[in-house]
Design an enzyme around this catalytic site. Sequence first.
Site, PDB file in Angstrom:
ATOM      1  CD  GLU A 182      -2.725  -1.482   2.368  1.00 34.53           C
ATOM      2  OE1 GLU A 182      -2.799  -0.585   3.218  1.00 34.53           O
ATOM      3  OE2 GLU A 182      -3.326  -2.570   2.485  1.00 34.53           O
ATOM      4  CG  ASN A 224      -0.492  -6.681  -1.885  1.00 36.90           C
ATOM      5  OD1 ASN A 224      -1.095  -7.194  -2.823  1.00 36.90           O
ATOM      6  ND2 ASN A 224      -0.972  -6.652  -0.651  1.00 36.90           N
ATOM      7  CD  GLU A 288      -4.345  -8.032   1.140  1.00 36.33           C
ATOM      8  OE1 GLU A 288      -5.250  -7.456   1.769  1.00 36.33           O
ATOM      9  OE2 GLU A 288      -3.149  -7.665   1.228  1.00 36.33           O
ATOM     10  CG  ASP A 290     -12.213  -9.690   1.427  1.00 31.91           C
ATOM     11  OD1 ASP A 290     -11.479  -9.754   2.428  1.00 31.91           O
ATOM     12  OD2 ASP A 290     -12.407  -8.627   0.787  1.00 31.91           O
TER      13      ASP A 290
END
Length: 373
Positions: A182, A224, A288, A290
Amino acid sequence: MRRLAMHPLARVWTCVTVLLATIGGASALWSRSDGPGAVQPAKPSPTAAAGVGGGLQQLAKPWHLDIGTAVQPAPFERDERYRTTLTQEFGSITAESQLKWDVLQPAEGQFDWSGADALVGFAEANGMAVRGHTLVWHMALPAWLEKGSFSPDQLRELLRSYIQATVGRYRGRIGVWDVVNEPLADASGQLRKSFWLNALGPGYIADALRWAHEADPQAKLYINDFGVENLNRKSDALYTMVAKLRADGVPVDGVGFQTHVTIDTPPKTLRDNLRRFADLGVEVAITELDVRSAGAATDTSRSGQAVVYAGVLRDCLAVPRCVSVTVWGFTDAYSWIPHAYPGWGNACLFDDAFRPKTAYGQIRQVLTEAPGR
Ligand code: G3I
């Protein structure tokens, strides 16, 4: 590209899985394991989760795709259902917190490798890959570091020694690292004004990647981020960053797209976005995934969730350099979502009674039907 015909038995199983997932998902509401006097969920039978031909990783093999999940420490240590589903379904593990600075070095100069060692050892014992997550982040910093009064030079040395101690310890055992997590601000496309940017300037990104590479030249090194799944200002900034790093000879091998989405915000331009990064010569990965929804789960929300999960998987499968899809937890029983987004949840492939949902059946269907690569 050879098209894999769907074996009749597999077709029957997939229909059964989807049917079971729907029934299971609906019945899970009646057998919630958190209500007073609730009926404790039955242990998933091996065939209920793994299905014919094994679990998701088994089905993904013809694609040369890793299907992984983040693993939380508490259920990993205490919940047999968690470990059973983990080994049945997934071929890759990401430490959800065990490899973060606040866990590894809670006190200055004192490492606690126990959680990370247990996870890496478990992965090795079960033939699973490990994604190291994450070396440089503005969160999960130990208080002694974040609140300390270190000079920039001292912080740079602390970062270097931490990266090289951690990557060095798992050299040859952790094949992929989210080195920088990030680095971009939420939507502006500028660098995040983080603890590390403020202390060390923008060069911290290249330095971190170089230090990790020195510690393990074989490891694949990733940047990422979230909110970069679509073609947008933030992903443009990430694209420019990665292109420049590679032009400068900085070792960056991959880009992770976190993909935390809702059933109403599927990443519509993900495929083209993945392609442009892959054309830079880097791997791309969904790191990641979801898919959350608001309120109690319904058949409609579960169907909507299945569409989004399947769409993301298809986008990855369409890009040869998309090497893995990792879900950020696989059961609603231990998802970060309700804590981070009160009122939201139901984000995982399995419900809180570890029963596979419609999305699980849809993922199986995509892996079974579509051509290998
Ligand atoms: O293990 C301790 C436990 O001993 C203690 O009793 C408990 C209460 O203090 O805390 C437990 O540690 C928690 C840890 O998760 C393990 O469950 C930390 O407090 C908590 O901050 C940590 O949260 C994680 C968070 O990153 C910060 O590391 C979340 O589970 C995890 O889902 C989240 O993951 C991030 C990715 O790394 C980056 N992308 C976004 C994603 C979601 O925020």
